[in-house]
Write a protein that holds these residues in place. Sequence first.
Motif, PDB file in Angstrom:
ATOM      1  N   ASP A  21     -14.120  60.003  20.741  1.00  0.00           N
ATOM      2  CA  ASP A  21     -14.707  61.276  20.315  1.00  0.00           C
ATOM      3  C   ASP A  21     -13.672  62.396  20.353  1.00  0.00           C
ATOM      4  O   ASP A  21     -13.606  63.222  19.442  1.00  0.00           O
ATOM      5  N   GLY A  22     -12.861  62.421  21.385  1.00  0.00           N
ATOM      6  CA  GLY A  22     -11.828  63.448  21.493  1.00  0.00           C
ATOM      7  C   GLY A  22     -10.766  63.322  20.411  1.00  0.00           C
ATOM      8  O   GLY A  22     -10.299  64.324  19.875  1.00  0.00           O
ATOM      9  N   ILE A  23     -10.400  62.097  20.088  1.00  0.00           N
ATOM     10  CA  ILE A  23      -9.394  61.882  19.041  1.00  0.00           C
ATOM     11  C   ILE A  23      -9.937  62.311  17.687  1.00  0.00           C
ATOM     12  O   ILE A  23      -9.217  62.916  16.884  1.00  0.00           O
ATOM     13  N   THR A  24     -11.195  62.023  17.432  1.00  0.00           N
ATOM     14  CA  THR A  24     -11.764  62.432  16.144  1.00  0.00           C
ATOM     15  C   THR A  24     -11.932  63.946  16.057  1.00  0.00           C
ATOM     16  O   THR A  24     -11.892  64.506  14.969  1.00  0.00           O
ATOM     17  N   LYS A  25     -12.096  64.609  17.192  1.00  0.00           N
ATOM     18  CA  LYS A  25     -12.241  66.067  17.193  1.00  0.00           C
ATOM     19  C   LYS A  25     -10.896  66.802  17.170  1.00  0.00           C
ATOM     20  O   LYS A  25     -10.877  68.015  16.995  1.00  0.00           O
ATOM     21  N   ASN A  32     -14.383  71.520  20.584  1.00  0.00           N
ATOM     22  CA  ASN A  32     -13.744  71.465  21.899  1.00  0.00           C
ATOM     23  C   ASN A  32     -13.394  70.014  22.224  1.00  0.00           C
ATOM     24  O   ASN A  32     -14.174  69.297  22.829  1.00  0.00           O
ATOM     25  N   TYR A  33     -12.217  69.601  21.808  1.00  0.00           N
ATOM     26  CA  TYR A  33     -11.805  68.220  22.043  1.00  0.00           C
ATOM     27  C   TYR A  33     -11.441  67.983  23.506  1.00  0.00           C
ATOM     28  O   TYR A  33     -11.569  66.873  24.006  1.00  0.00           O
ATOM     29  N   TRP A  34     -11.018  69.009  24.204  1.00  0.00           N
ATOM     30  CA  TRP A  34     -10.557  68.836  25.579  1.00  0.00           C
ATOM     31  C   TRP A  34     -11.696  68.424  26.506  1.00  0.00           C
ATOM     32  O   TRP A  34     -11.486  67.728  27.497  1.00  0.00           O
ATOM     33  N   LEU A  35     -12.920  68.837  26.190  1.00  0.00           N
ATOM     34  CA  LEU A  35     -14.064  68.461  27.020  1.00  0.00           C
ATOM     35  C   LEU A  35     -14.293  66.949  26.982  1.00  0.00           C
ATOM     36  O   LEU A  35     -14.610  66.335  28.002  1.00  0.00           O
ATOM     37  N   SER A  36     -14.094  66.356  25.825  1.00  0.00           N
ATOM     38  CA  SER A  36     -14.238  64.900  25.712  1.00  0.00           C
ATOM     39  C   SER A  36     -13.199  64.181  26.560  1.00  0.00           C
ATOM     40  O   SER A  36     -13.497  63.175  27.209  1.00  0.00           O
ATOM     41  N   PHE A  37     -11.978  64.695  26.570  1.00  0.00           N
ATOM     42  CA  PHE A  37     -10.931  64.071  27.374  1.00  0.00           C
ATOM     43  C   PHE A  37     -11.170  64.269  28.868  1.00  0.00           C
ATOM     44  O   PHE A  37     -10.847  63.382  29.668  1.00  0.00           O
ATOM     45  N   VAL A  38     -11.739  65.380  29.255  1.00  0.00           N
ATOM     46  CA  VAL A  38     -12.057  65.617  30.665  1.00  0.00           C
ATOM     47  C   VAL A  38     -13.150  64.655  31.127  1.00  0.00           C
ATOM     48  O   VAL A  38     -13.053  64.057  32.209  1.00  0.00           O
ATOM     49  N   ILE A  39     -14.163  64.468  30.312  1.00  0.00           N
ATOM     50  CA  ILE A  39     -15.235  63.529  30.662  1.00  0.00           C
ATOM     51  C   ILE A  39     -14.697  62.106  30.727  1.00  0.00           C
ATOM     52  O   ILE A  39     -15.078  61.320  31.603  1.00  0.00           O
ATOM     53  N   ALA A  40     -13.791  61.755  29.821  1.00  0.00           N
ATOM     54  CA  ALA A  40     -13.173  60.428  29.853  1.00  0.00           C
ATOM     55  C   ALA A  40     -12.353  60.243  31.124  1.00  0.00           C
ATOM     56  O   ALA A  40     -12.393  59.173  31.746  1.00  0.00           O
ATOM     57  N   ALA A  41     -11.628  61.275  31.530  1.00  0.00           N
ATOM     58  CA  ALA A  41     -10.828  61.180  32.754  1.00  0.00           C
ATOM     59  C   ALA A  41     -11.719  61.021  33.986  1.00  0.00           C
ATOM     60  O   ALA A  41     -11.404  60.229  34.888  1.00  0.00           O
ATOM     61  N   VAL A  42     -12.813  61.735  34.016  1.00  0.00           N
ATOM     62  CA  VAL A  42     -13.752  61.606  35.142  1.00  0.00           C
ATOM     63  C   VAL A  42     -14.375  60.215  35.157  1.00  0.00           C
ATOM     64  O   VAL A  42     -14.555  59.611  36.227  1.00  0.00           O
ATOM     65  N   SER A  43     -14.676  59.679  33.996  1.00  0.00           N
ATOM     66  CA  SER A  43     -15.247  58.334  33.930  1.00  0.00           C
ATOM     67  C   SER A  43     -14.256  57.282  34.416  1.00  0.00           C
ATOM     68  O   SER A  43     -14.644  56.340  35.116  1.00  0.00           O
ATOM     69  N   ILE A  44     -12.987  57.438  34.078  1.00  0.00           N
ATOM     70  CA  ILE A  44     -11.977  56.497  34.560  1.00  0.00           C
ATOM     71  C   ILE A  44     -11.816  56.621  36.071  1.00  0.00           C
ATOM     72  O   ILE A  44     -11.698  55.613  36.781  1.00  0.00           O
TER      73      ILE A  44
END
Length: 64
Positions: A21-25, A32-44
């Motif tokens: 999702d972040g890459i497509t945004k 706000n693509y950075w929010l997707s990357f933050v959620i991905a980091a928290v999930s990892i």
Amino acid sequence: MGLVKYTQYLYLIIAAAFIYDGITKLNDPANNYWLSFVIAAVSIFMFFFRRKYAKKFDDHYKKQ
């Protein structure tokens, strides 16, 4: 205890979805693509956190 071993991989699936999702945004500056990357980091992080404590609890129950 068997279900906990498999539910931790759900975090990796969620992280992969939010990375996609972040890459497509990235192409659209209005999103706000950075929010997707933050959620991905928290999930990892949660994957490794749950994996560590699932192993710790499993070792604890094996000792008893």
